[in-house]
Scaffold this active site. Structure first.
Site, PDB file in Angstrom:
ATOM      1  N   TYR A  24      -1.888  -5.221 -25.271  1.00  0.00           N
ATOM      2  CA  TYR A  24      -2.776  -5.142 -24.104  1.00  0.00           C
ATOM      3  C   TYR A  24      -4.043  -5.923 -24.417  1.00  0.00           C
ATOM      4  O   TYR A  24      -4.702  -5.687 -25.439  1.00  0.00           O
ATOM      5  CB  TYR A  24      -3.123  -3.683 -23.793  1.00  0.00           C
ATOM      6  CG  TYR A  24      -4.262  -3.537 -22.814  1.00  0.00           C
ATOM      7  CD1 TYR A  24      -4.082  -3.814 -21.460  1.00  0.00           C
ATOM      8  CD2 TYR A  24      -5.530  -3.139 -23.235  1.00  0.00           C
ATOM      9  CE1 TYR A  24      -5.143  -3.699 -20.561  1.00  0.00           C
ATOM     10  CE2 TYR A  24      -6.578  -3.015 -22.347  1.00  0.00           C
ATOM     11  CZ  TYR A  24      -6.385  -3.299 -21.010  1.00  0.00           C
ATOM     12  OH  TYR A  24      -7.421  -3.195 -20.132  1.00  0.00           O
ATOM     13  N   GLU A 115      -7.000   2.822 -15.611  1.00  0.00           N
ATOM     14  CA  GLU A 115      -7.608   1.670 -14.950  1.00  0.00           C
ATOM     15  C   GLU A 115      -7.350   1.652 -13.444  1.00  0.00           C
ATOM     16  O   GLU A 115      -7.585   0.644 -12.783  1.00  0.00           O
ATOM     17  CB  GLU A 115      -7.088   0.369 -15.581  1.00  0.00           C
ATOM     18  CG  GLU A 115      -7.498   0.165 -17.025  1.00  0.00           C
ATOM     19  CD  GLU A 115      -8.997  -0.105 -17.181  1.00  0.00           C
ATOM     20  OE1 GLU A 115      -9.651  -0.403 -16.164  1.00  0.00           O
ATOM     21  OE2 GLU A 115      -9.498   0.008 -18.307  1.00  0.00           O
TER      22      GLU A 115
END
Length: 263
Positions: A24, A115
């Site tokens: 990520y 997120e």
């Protein structure tokens, strides 16, 4: 897509069911390893400072006026030249510098949920080149997932000093190249300078923050195992932020003063 970058749908099966560790790419507040680990209870398997050609750092991801006006974002660009270690980082090279975390499948889905569960971002897969300790490119290229916010604010706007300090401290924690740290240090932050702006901040804290905090808790809860929230949640987010920023443009900016670009 430039530089081998692939754009994914937030509901893509490729995101929903990871079975192996994934990289990520963080370029905003998640540069801070302390915040990344502590706030989300995530322990990266590995961490690398990387550079990505074809993306550029921006601050056009809308937050909340007067409080957190802008967040870090990235956009697709054409690379103009390769940055050389030791030279100044101007942000105009057509490259993005960040930190890649190798995460377990469960931790990767935790990131997607935290997120916004697909309500605010566009996922990407991009080749990222690992950098050596002196900032030089190595031969190691990893495929990293990252998040881009397609709904952006136009015009000048700044992140809060709190947010910029997370980026700057994170870059130092990760031992990113000094020219990049100097670049982050040079970016202005949003500052309240007048009583009217202070009043605008108070109004937005009272009117908007409780509902937004509840909304994002709901998002984290309903995103489930896939890390992606249902479509009605996406529509609700668009309505919430569209109304808030629409009222800012029509009323708040004129009543309370600048809520996103005062530095």
């Amino acid at each position: 897509m430039a530089s081998g970058i692939q754009v994914l749908n937030p509901s893509s099966p490729d995101l929903a069911s990871p079975t192996e560790p994934r990289w990520y790419l963080a370029y905003g507040s998640n540069l801070s390893a302390t915040g990344f680990v502590v706030k989300r209870n995530i322990t990266p398997i590995d961490t690398k400072v990387v550079i990505v050609d074809g993306l550029a750092l921006t601050f056009d991801n809308p937050g909340v006026p007067y409080i957190e006006p802008r967040f870090a974002n990235c956009r697709l660009v054409e690379q103009t030249e390769q940055w050389s270690p030791g030279s100044a980082w101007t942000g105009g090279h057509g490259s993005l510098m960040g930190v890649a975390y190798l995460l377990s499948p469960a931790d990767f889905l935790t990131i997607l949920r935290s997120e916004g569960g697909g309500t605010s971002y566009q996922p990407l897969i991009t080749p990222a080149v690992a950098l050596s300790a002196d900032g030089a490119r190595t031969q190691q290229v990893i495929n990293a997932y990252t998040l881009l916010t397609p709904t952006t604010r136009r015009g000048t706007g700044y992140a809060s000093l709190r947010y910029m300090n997370l980026l700057r401290n994170g870059a130092r924690e990760q031992h990113m190249p000094e020219p990049y740290i100097a670049y982050l240090d040079s970016i202005p932050s949003y500052r309240i300078k007048s009583f009217r702006q202070k009043l605008g901040r108070l109004v937005h804290i009272v009117v908007w923050m409780p509902g937004l905090l509840v909304f994002f808790r709901i998002v984290a809860r309903v995103s489930g195992k896939t890390g992606t929230a249902p479509k009605p949640i996406l529509w609700t987010r668009r309505a919430l932020f569209g109304t808030m920023w629409g009222l800012y443009d029509l009323l708040s900016k004129w009543i309370f003063g600048d809520g996103e670009a005062s530095s």
